[in-house]
Design an enzyme around this catalytic site. Structure first.
Site, PDB file in Angstrom:
ATOM      1  N   LYS A  34      -4.937   7.080   0.617  1.00  0.00           N
ATOM      2  CA  LYS A  34      -4.512   8.407   0.133  1.00  0.00           C
ATOM      3  C   LYS A  34      -4.233   8.365  -1.362  1.00  0.00           C
ATOM      4  CE  LYS A  34      -0.071   9.651   0.594  1.00  0.00           C
ATOM      5  NZ  LYS A  34       0.584   9.963  -0.683  1.00  0.00           N
ATOM      6  N   ASN A  35      -3.507   7.327  -1.802  1.00  0.00           N
ATOM      7  CA  ASN A  35      -3.064   7.277  -3.200  1.00  0.00           C
ATOM      8  C   ASN A  35      -4.143   6.828  -4.172  1.00  0.00           C
ATOM      9  OD1 ASN A  35      -0.681   8.296  -2.383  1.00  0.00           O
ATOM     10  ND2 ASN A  35       0.446   6.359  -2.448  1.00  0.00           N
ATOM     11  N   CYS A 129      12.034  15.672  -4.784  1.00  0.00           N
ATOM     12  CA  CYS A 129      11.630  15.584  -3.379  1.00  0.00           C
ATOM     13  C   CYS A 129      12.635  14.730  -2.641  1.00  0.00           C
ATOM     14  CB  CYS A 129      10.200  15.082  -3.249  1.00  0.00           C
ATOM     15  SG  CYS A 129      10.035  13.308  -3.210  1.00  0.00           S
ATOM     16  N   ARG A 134      12.263  12.444  -9.305  1.00  0.00           N
ATOM     17  CA  ARG A 134      10.861  12.201  -9.665  1.00  0.00           C
ATOM     18  C   ARG A 134      10.368  13.046 -10.842  1.00  0.00           C
ATOM     19  NH1 ARG A 134       7.275  11.562  -4.339  1.00  0.00           N
ATOM     20  NH2 ARG A 134       6.005  10.331  -5.762  1.00  0.00           N
ATOM     21  N   PRO A 135      10.958  12.903 -12.012  1.00  0.00           N
ATOM     22  CA  PRO A 135      10.506  13.666 -13.186  1.00  0.00           C
ATOM     23  C   PRO A 135       9.111  13.217 -13.607  1.00  0.00           C
ATOM     24  CG  PRO A 135      12.032  11.934 -13.864  1.00  0.00           C
ATOM     25  CD  PRO A 135      11.990  11.905 -12.355  1.00  0.00           C
ATOM     26  N   ASP A 321       6.670   1.845  -0.797  1.00  0.00           N
ATOM     27  CA  ASP A 321       6.107   2.618   0.319  1.00  0.00           C
ATOM     28  C   ASP A 321       6.097   1.833   1.630  1.00  0.00           C
ATOM     29  OD1 ASP A 321       3.598   4.373  -1.712  1.00  0.00           O
ATOM     30  OD2 ASP A 321       5.770   4.593  -1.517  1.00  0.00           O
ATOM     31  N   ARG A 413       0.796  14.006   6.423  1.00  0.00           N
ATOM     32  CA  ARG A 413       0.396  14.061   5.022  1.00  0.00           C
ATOM     33  C   ARG A 413      -0.359  12.817   4.585  1.00  0.00           C
ATOM     34  NH1 ARG A 413       4.819  15.633   0.909  1.00  0.00           N
ATOM     35  NH2 ARG A 413       2.919  15.280  -0.302  1.00  0.00           N
TER      36      ARG A 413
HETATM   37  C1  EPZ Z   1       3.187   6.992  -6.699  1.00  0.00           C
HETATM   38  O1  EPZ Z   1       4.101   8.053  -6.984  1.00  0.00           O
HETATM   39  C2  EPZ Z   1       2.799   7.142  -5.234  1.00  0.00           C
HETATM   40  N1  EPZ Z   1       2.195   8.442  -5.030  1.00  0.00           N
HETATM   41  C3  EPZ Z   1       4.050   7.020  -4.368  1.00  0.00           C
HETATM   42  O2  EPZ Z   1       3.658   7.054  -2.997  1.00  0.00           O
HETATM   43  C4  EPZ Z   1       4.707   5.678  -4.617  1.00  0.00           C
HETATM   44  O3  EPZ Z   1       5.916   5.618  -3.916  1.00  0.00           O
HETATM   45  C5  EPZ Z   1       5.007   5.521  -6.126  1.00  0.00           C
HETATM   46  O4  EPZ Z   1       3.809   5.706  -6.897  1.00  0.00           O
HETATM   47  C6  EPZ Z   1       5.556   4.147  -6.460  1.00  0.00           C
HETATM   48  O5  EPZ Z   1       4.715   3.148  -6.026  1.00  0.00           O
HETATM   49  C7  EPZ Z   1       0.885   8.606  -5.369  1.00  0.00           C
HETATM   50  O6  EPZ Z   1       0.202   7.717  -5.845  1.00  0.00           O
HETATM   51  C8  EPZ Z   1       0.300   9.958  -5.123  1.00  0.00           C
HETATM   52  P1  EPZ Z   1       5.945   6.647 -10.174  1.00  0.00           P
HETATM   53  P2  EPZ Z   1       4.488   8.390  -8.505  1.00  0.00           P
HETATM   54  O7  EPZ Z   1       5.591   7.610 -11.263  1.00  0.00           O
HETATM   55  O8  EPZ Z   1       3.358   8.098  -9.389  1.00  0.00           O
HETATM   56  C9  EPZ Z   1      10.135   7.405 -12.348  1.00  0.00           C
HETATM   57  C10 EPZ Z   1       3.683   7.727  -0.736  1.00  0.00           C
HETATM   58  O9  EPZ Z   1       4.535   7.491   0.136  1.00  0.00           O
HETATM   59  N2  EPZ Z   1       9.381   8.267 -13.272  1.00  0.00           N
HETATM   60  O10 EPZ Z   1       5.311   5.321 -10.212  1.00  0.00           O
HETATM   61  O11 EPZ Z   1       5.049   9.767  -8.497  1.00  0.00           O
HETATM   62  C11 EPZ Z   1      10.143   7.961 -10.924  1.00  0.00           C
HETATM   63  O12 EPZ Z   1      11.138   8.913 -10.746  1.00  0.00           O
HETATM   64  C12 EPZ Z   1       4.139   8.117  -2.167  1.00  0.00           C
HETATM   65  O13 EPZ Z   1       2.465   7.663  -0.548  1.00  0.00           O
HETATM   66  C13 EPZ Z   1      10.048   8.858 -14.327  1.00  0.00           C
HETATM   67  O14 EPZ Z   1      11.262   8.683 -14.498  1.00  0.00           O
HETATM   68  O15 EPZ Z   1       5.660   7.351  -8.764  1.00  0.00           O
HETATM   69  C14 EPZ Z   1      10.359   6.696 -10.104  1.00  0.00           C
HETATM   70  O16 EPZ Z   1      11.715   6.387 -10.080  1.00  0.00           O
HETATM   71  C15 EPZ Z   1       5.604   8.378  -2.245  1.00  0.00           C
HETATM   72  N3  EPZ Z   1       9.340   9.657 -15.168  1.00  0.00           N
HETATM   73  C16 EPZ Z   1       9.582   5.644 -10.904  1.00  0.00           C
HETATM   74  O17 EPZ Z   1       9.460   6.149 -12.230  1.00  0.00           O
HETATM   75  C17 EPZ Z   1       7.981   9.865 -15.018  1.00  0.00           C
HETATM   76  O18 EPZ Z   1       7.381  10.606 -15.811  1.00  0.00           O
HETATM   77  C18 EPZ Z   1       8.195   5.325 -10.361  1.00  0.00           C
HETATM   78  O19 EPZ Z   1       7.535   6.530 -10.113  1.00  0.00           O
HETATM   79  C19 EPZ Z   1       7.327   9.239 -13.955  1.00  0.00           C
HETATM   80  C20 EPZ Z   1       8.037   8.435 -13.089  1.00  0.00           C
END
Ligand code: EPZ
Length: 445
Positions: A34-35, A129, A134-135, A321, A413
């Site tokens: 999916k990702n 969420c 998640r900013p 995950d 999902r």
């Molecule tokens: C991806 O989300 C995945 N989703 C998530 O999978 C996964 O949990 C996550 O990466 C971490 O591995 C997809 O690929 C569609 P991040 P993403 O940006 O990209 C903070 C699932 O279950 N952050 O790597 O949204 C954020 O809040 C889903 O399939 C900022 O602060 O995650 C988090 O604490 C859930 N500012 C950390 O960084 C930003 O601009 C990592 O988030 C971006 C992120």
């Protein structure tokens, strides 16, 4: 006004009814990731030519992503269920609306491609969420470093490339972000000059996206490492690509084999993408054999499960995950284990439901202390997010009696035909669809 009956809508709420205690046995095929499919579909917006993607999982998030592409003006053909032929030649709208983004945050992946190809993009700012705030501030800051202007207007991110084209730059992420890395990689692919991303995410899905982009004519090096170099090109073309297997679905079935004391052959997976999980499960007493590059044989070791601490980290370390599924497993392990969540600030929602089933879990801050082995009893429980729902299904499969899991729309999902897959392995699980009547707010008319 007396006598006027309110308009009633019928909504369907699925639940799973699970009778636990049966060891799972047999062979299972893993679907596409999916990702990876989500950013790869977004990448099709970078070209007017046709991009063909194979092994796209048939899950709700991909149906939403497809709808987003079609709303933007792309055509999406599916000659087969898991093959998408996307042609984004006639894209005239550069906006991912709130209605879609609120159902799937990954819609923000349209931002980079639209900005890069059309010089403008408007995407509803995703709210928080269940697992965290998640900013996307790091995405936006990076786009500004590529020369875009970014503003927030009534809940929408409005981004423009003043010179009509983004300009390459050195970007260092303060924090590793998966979709942030993907968004910038796609944007910089059509930028002028060179972009270097430091502290980039290294997930296999990033490598898969880079492979697709390079097939489309991009010049990307270093994907899968902390430093990614992108030489911008004038235009990108069509391509054909097969999405990698879903490593989290793989991990979920590995835990299913261990927690039910069953024995599974997991096929069409990619063991190299899930090394940290394989190593941790082996430490905990799970017997895992790599039969070949795409097949794993998994069963619970004769010594039973042992409690082992885990800390979630960006790839190549233990993935967040898989945290919920691993916590469920640790309720069945002898001893005390610490489960430490470092990626998301609110990703223990499943713990309270596991406790309702009889688990012994204490949470303080980002650490959950799990004591086992505890006997889990069937109970009515509620899923809160995608991976939490997977962990509740795993717990129900080893619990005594019946468990009724509500709000399983979360699991749809990201897991394809999960009930059919578990039933094919001998699980006693069924989907119950209940219709509920919702009175419409007449005043809204
Ligand atoms: C991806 O989300 C995945 N989703 C998530 O999978 C996964 O949990 C996550 O990466 C971490 O591995 C997809 O690929 C569609 P991040 P993403 O940006 O990209 C903070 C699932 O279950 N952050 O790597 O949204 C954020 O809040 C889903 O399939 C900022 O602060 O995650 C988090 O604490 C859930 N500012 C950390 O960084 C930003 O601009 C990592 O988030 C971006 C992120």
């Amino acid at each position: 006004m007396p006598g006027i009956l309110p308009t009633v809508f019928t909504a369907f709420m699925d639940k799973f009814l699970v009778r636990g205690g049966k060891p799972l046995k047999g062979k299972i095929e893993i679907g596409g990731a999916k990702n990876s499919a989500l950013p790869c579909l977004a990448a099709t917006l970078l070209t007017p030519e046709t991009v063909t993607l194979h092994n796209v999982p048939y899950v709700k998030d991909l149906i939403t992503q497809r709808r987003l592409l079609e709303d933007l003006g792309a055509t999406v053909l599916t000659p087969e269920l898991r093959t998408h032929k996307v042609t984004a030649r006639n894209v005239q709208i550069y906006e991912a609306p709130y209605e879609l983004v609120k159902t799937m945050r990954a819609s923000v992946l349209a931002l980079g491609p639209l900005l890069a190809r059309f010089g403008q993009a408007k995407v509803s700012l995703p709210g928080g969420c269940a697992i965290g705030t998640r900013p996307i501030d790091l995405h936006l800051k990076a786009f500004e470093q590529l020369g875009a202007t970014v503003s927030l207007e009534s809940g929408d991110v409005v981004a423009r490339a003043p010179k009509g084209r983004l300009v390459g730059n050195n970007i260092e992420f303060e924090k590793v972000t998966v979709t942030g890395t993907e968004n910038v990689m796609m944007a910089a692919a059509l930028g002028s000059g060179k972009t270097v991303i430091k502290n980039a995410a290294q997930e296999p899905e990033i490598e898969d996206l880079a492979e697709l982009l390079n097939k489309m004519g991009a010049r990307i090096k270093g994907a899968g490492t902390p430093v990614i170099e992108i030489e911008g090109v004038e235009a990108l073309g069509g391509a054909e690509h097969t999405i990698i297997p879903d490593r989290i679905e793989t991990g979920t079935f590995m835990v299913a084999a261990a927690i039910t004391h069953g024995e599974l052959e997991i096929k069409s997976c990619r063991p190299e993408h899930i090394k940290a999980v394989i190593n941790k499960l082996r430490e905990a007493g799970v017997e895992i054999e790599e039969l070949n590059q795409s097949t794993l044989h998994v069963r619970c070791g004769s010594g039973g499960l042992k409690a082992k601490d885990v800390t979630t980290e960006p790839h190549p370390d233990f993935p967040t995950d898989m945290q919920a599924q691993y916590m469920a497993l640790m309720t069945q392990a002898e001893g005390e284990s610490k489960v430490i969540e470092t990626i998301f600030e609110n990703r223990f929602m499943h713990a309270s439901e596991l406790i309702r089933m009889g688990a012994d879990i204490n949470i303080s801050g980002n650490t959950a202390v799990v004591r086992g082995k505890t006997k889990l009893m069937g109970a009515p429980i509620i899923a809160s997010d995608l991976r939490a729902s997977a962990s509740l299904v795993l717990a129900a499969l080893c619990a005594e009696g019946e468990t009724l899991i509500d709000r399983v729309y979360h699991i749809d999902r990201g897991y394809e035909t999960i009930v059919r897959k578990f039933r094919s392995l001998g699980a006693d699980i069924q989907r119950i669809t209940e219709s509920i009547a919702i009175a419409a707010d007449e005043s809204a008319k």
